[in-house]
Design a protein around this motif. Structure first.
Motif, PDB file in Angstrom:
ATOM      1  N   GLY A  65       1.236  -1.190   0.004  1.00 36.04           N
ATOM      2  CA  GLY A  65      -0.352   0.322  -0.083  1.00 36.04           C
ATOM      3  C   GLY A  65       1.167   1.485   0.024  1.00 36.04           C
ATOM      4  O   GLY A  65       0.463   2.541  -1.188  1.00 36.04           O
ATOM      5  N   TYR A  66       2.385   1.194   1.064  1.00 39.00           N
ATOM      6  CA  TYR A  66       2.724   2.426   1.054  1.00 39.00           C
ATOM      7  C   TYR A  66       3.427   2.371  -0.560  1.00 39.00           C
ATOM      8  O   TYR A  66       3.584   3.557  -0.897  1.00 39.00           O
ATOM      9  N   VAL A  67       4.283   1.982  -1.051  1.00 36.10           N
ATOM     10  CA  VAL A  67       4.605   1.356  -2.291  1.00 36.10           C
ATOM     11  C   VAL A  67       3.914   2.125  -3.621  1.00 36.10           C
ATOM     12  O   VAL A  67       3.956   3.005  -4.046  1.00 36.10           O
ATOM     13  N   GLU A  68       2.246   1.646  -3.399  1.00 34.46           N
ATOM     14  CA  GLU A  68       1.738   1.977  -4.886  1.00 34.46           C
ATOM     15  C   GLU A  68       0.832   3.039  -4.571  1.00 34.46           C
ATOM     16  O   GLU A  68       0.771   3.874  -5.335  1.00 34.46           O
ATOM     17  N   ALA A  69       1.222   4.122  -2.827  1.00 35.91           N
ATOM     18  CA  ALA A  69       0.413   5.284  -2.607  1.00 35.91           C
ATOM     19  C   ALA A  69       1.283   6.116  -3.269  1.00 35.91           C
ATOM     20  O   ALA A  69       0.835   6.997  -3.959  1.00 35.91           O
ATOM     21  N   ALA A  70       2.710   6.056  -3.238  1.00 41.63           N
ATOM     22  CA  ALA A  70       3.232   6.826  -3.983  1.00 41.63           C
ATOM     23  C   ALA A  70       3.926   6.643  -5.400  1.00 41.63           C
ATOM     24  O   ALA A  70       4.892   6.890  -5.439  1.00 41.63           O
ATOM     25  N   GLY A  71       3.020   5.725  -5.935  1.00 42.43           N
ATOM     26  CA  GLY A  71       3.249   5.557  -7.059  1.00 42.43           C
ATOM     27  C   GLY A  71       4.018   4.528  -7.858  1.00 42.43           C
ATOM     28  O   GLY A  71       3.771   4.490  -9.437  1.00 42.43           O
ATOM     29  N   TYR A  72       4.242   3.759  -7.014  1.00 43.04           N
ATOM     30  CA  TYR A  72       4.640   1.928  -7.780  1.00 43.04           C
ATOM     31  C   TYR A  72       4.082   1.349  -8.008  1.00 43.04           C
ATOM     32  O   TYR A  72       2.935   1.417  -7.573  1.00 43.04           O
ATOM     33  N   THR A  73       4.305   1.275  -9.670  1.00 46.47           N
ATOM     34  CA  THR A  73       3.668  -0.197 -10.234  1.00 46.47           C
ATOM     35  C   THR A  73       3.733  -1.198 -10.557  1.00 46.47           C
ATOM     36  O   THR A  73       3.288  -1.861 -11.598  1.00 46.47           O
ATOM     37  N   GLY A  74       5.312  -1.204 -10.591  1.00 48.52           N
ATOM     38  CA  GLY A  74       6.129  -2.131 -11.764  1.00 48.52           C
ATOM     39  C   GLY A  74       5.958  -3.838 -10.396  1.00 48.52           C
ATOM     40  O   GLY A  74       5.144  -4.021  -9.680  1.00 48.52           O
ATOM     41  N   PRO A  75       7.254  -4.379 -11.044  1.00 52.21           N
ATOM     42  CA  PRO A  75       7.336  -5.656 -10.265  1.00 52.21           C
ATOM     43  C   PRO A  75       7.236  -5.765  -9.290  1.00 52.21           C
ATOM     44  O   PRO A  75       7.835  -4.767  -9.398  1.00 52.21           O
ATOM     45  N   ILE A  76       6.992  -6.942  -8.062  1.00 54.77           N
ATOM     46  CA  ILE A  76       7.319  -6.832  -6.767  1.00 54.77           C
ATOM     47  C   ILE A  76       7.879  -8.447  -6.693  1.00 54.77           C
ATOM     48  O   ILE A  76       7.725  -9.565  -7.293  1.00 54.77           O
TER      49      ILE A  76
END
Lengths: 297, 297
Positions: B255-266
């Motif tokens: 949630g933190y990285v997505e809220a920061a705009g990250y949509t890449g691979p995990i």
């Protein structure tokens, strides 16, 4: 590191009038560092080596008897710099919480009986199955609201000890001085402050500023030393290095706490299987000498 | 944890037209998690299980041949999400520094050859005998000033990975996202960003704000998962927990990285002796299933 106990310790000469020489004047040996010594053996060794202070632990003090231990150290003229430790305040279960609070009140009573003004708190880890660090930290604050006034009534200050982040899940959810101060600041400094231990904070580039913050609020209730050595042992608890053996510049951290106004005792607390396997008086003599070599008078 | 490789993996059904089902669409397996598999075995297993991405390591890629490895993964339609790892940039000795810089340029070349845009950097620990964390961090900045432009010319971004503070002395003097970003910010985001790995930052209450800071600057170059389990093994390197086995809420950090705009691979990167002792395909299947159970599609 096989120093005989008979080897001279710099600055350890005790003058019966003026007390220990300058080099050890602020030195306190935490009992855990030489846990192989019984309480009377520890007191004897401190007298022989000119060590003026001890940080005691509840379990060996209880085993010896709190009143008897208090008399022993008082008669020897030793200052009890801290009692370790209260804490473990993160339980969710009401019965467990009540038991923890009751145990911490007993710890305050014991600190008062021993004549020390500082009870070190290790906050506790995550309850089994929990992933909620934030909630656990909040439960510590709730507990401090009950324990702080009780401690003050008994002339004891609670010293929240942030432990290294490698203990965050199983031992202490308070990992930094900033977190510890965020908790402590909700209460008067005469009730709640912090423990600064080099082993736990040395990696943290924000710690010097947090030490200044703590000092400005009169919340540095104790200052402890241990060195950082690797490889860490399994379980990571008992690998704290003797002063000078590792990566921490003790004088640098002494400088931070002194610039923040701290002039109190400096305790050396080593959890170290290798040290515990050796003769306790020899380890105490070595630790005293390392103290004079790594700490400014 | 003895799931047979033949056990169905939720979301792993591969449609030849649309690719892997949603549950694994962002999943990348870091090669170290299943290091018991050869590169061809890893590629085969990814195809069979519908795993779309891999994070590769330099040593096994070099052993297989960089060109051959690049062809192998390209022919299999796998995305190389990162190459691990460059770094170790803290040496003082001029010859050692020059060798480290040359080796990092080769790492950039290899990343470019493999078709990945991200080279993970593990900064390095203190030189032998040094206690100067600040100086070591500054030498990393000096090295990045040389490596950043070289990487950009080759279409590769450097991703500084803060490692858990328990590695500060012997592996990585960059211990927090704040420190990593303080370094990265001196350079363009297309040259230098950060790696967010749950294992290293989960204890840090300031990390969510730092992830937001990184995202606002487009510096989250990769997002990796591992769970925190205790007791830590001797040396603390190889005890990273399988997703769901430990104290970290993966969805919270997602949630933190997505809220920061990250949509890449995990990427899932586990160093774990117990996992390495098992059948590699079985571990990959288990890891894919744990991914779908612990990460939102």
């Amino acid at each position: 590191m096989t120093d005989a106990v008979t080897e001279p310790v710099a600055g350890s000469a005790t003058d019966p009038v003026t007390g220990p020489a300058d080099g050890l004047a602020r030195f306190s040996i935490n009992q855990m560092t030489v846990r192989q010594l019984s309480l009377p053996e520890l007191v004897d060794a401190c007298r022989d080596l000119g060590v003026p202070g001890v940080g005691l632990w509840r379990e060996p003090v209880q085993a010896y008897g709190v009143g008897a231990a208090a008399k022993l150290v008082r008669d020897a003229g030793l200052t009890v710099t801290t009692l370790c430790r209260g804490g473990f305040l993160t339980a969710v279960d009401p019965a467990e919480r009540a038991a923890a609070l009751a145990d911490n009140r007993r710890a305050v009573d014991e600190a008062a009986a021993l004549g020390t003004d500082t009870l070190v708190l290790v906050s506790g880890g995550l309850p089994a199955g929990s992933k909620d660090l934030r909630g656990a930290r909040e439960r510590i604050a709730d507990a401090l609201a009950e324990l702080g006034p009780y401690a003050e009534e008994h002339g004891v200050r609670l010293a929240i000890e942030p432990l290294h982040p490698m203990f965050a899940s199983d031992r202490c959810v308070v990992s930094t001085l900033a977190q510890a101060l965020d908790l402590a600041e909700r209460f008067p400094a005469r009730q709640v402050g912090v423990t600064v231990d080099t082993y736990h904070v040395w990696w943290d580039d924000t710690a010097p500023a947090q030490i200044a913050r703590a000092g400005a609020q009169d919340r540095i209730h104790t200052f402890q030393l241990a060195d950082w050595t690797t490889p860490l042992p399994e379980g990571v608890l008992n690998g704290r290095g003797q002063l000078g053996d590792g990566s921490i510049d003790m004088r640098e951290w002494q400088g931070y706490v002194e610039a923040a106004g701290y002039t109190g005792p400096i305790e050396v607390e080593l959890f170290n299987d290798a040290l515990w396997a050796r003769d306790g008086r020899e380890v105490l003599a070595e630790t005293a000498r390392r103290f004079t070599e790594n700490v400014r008078p």
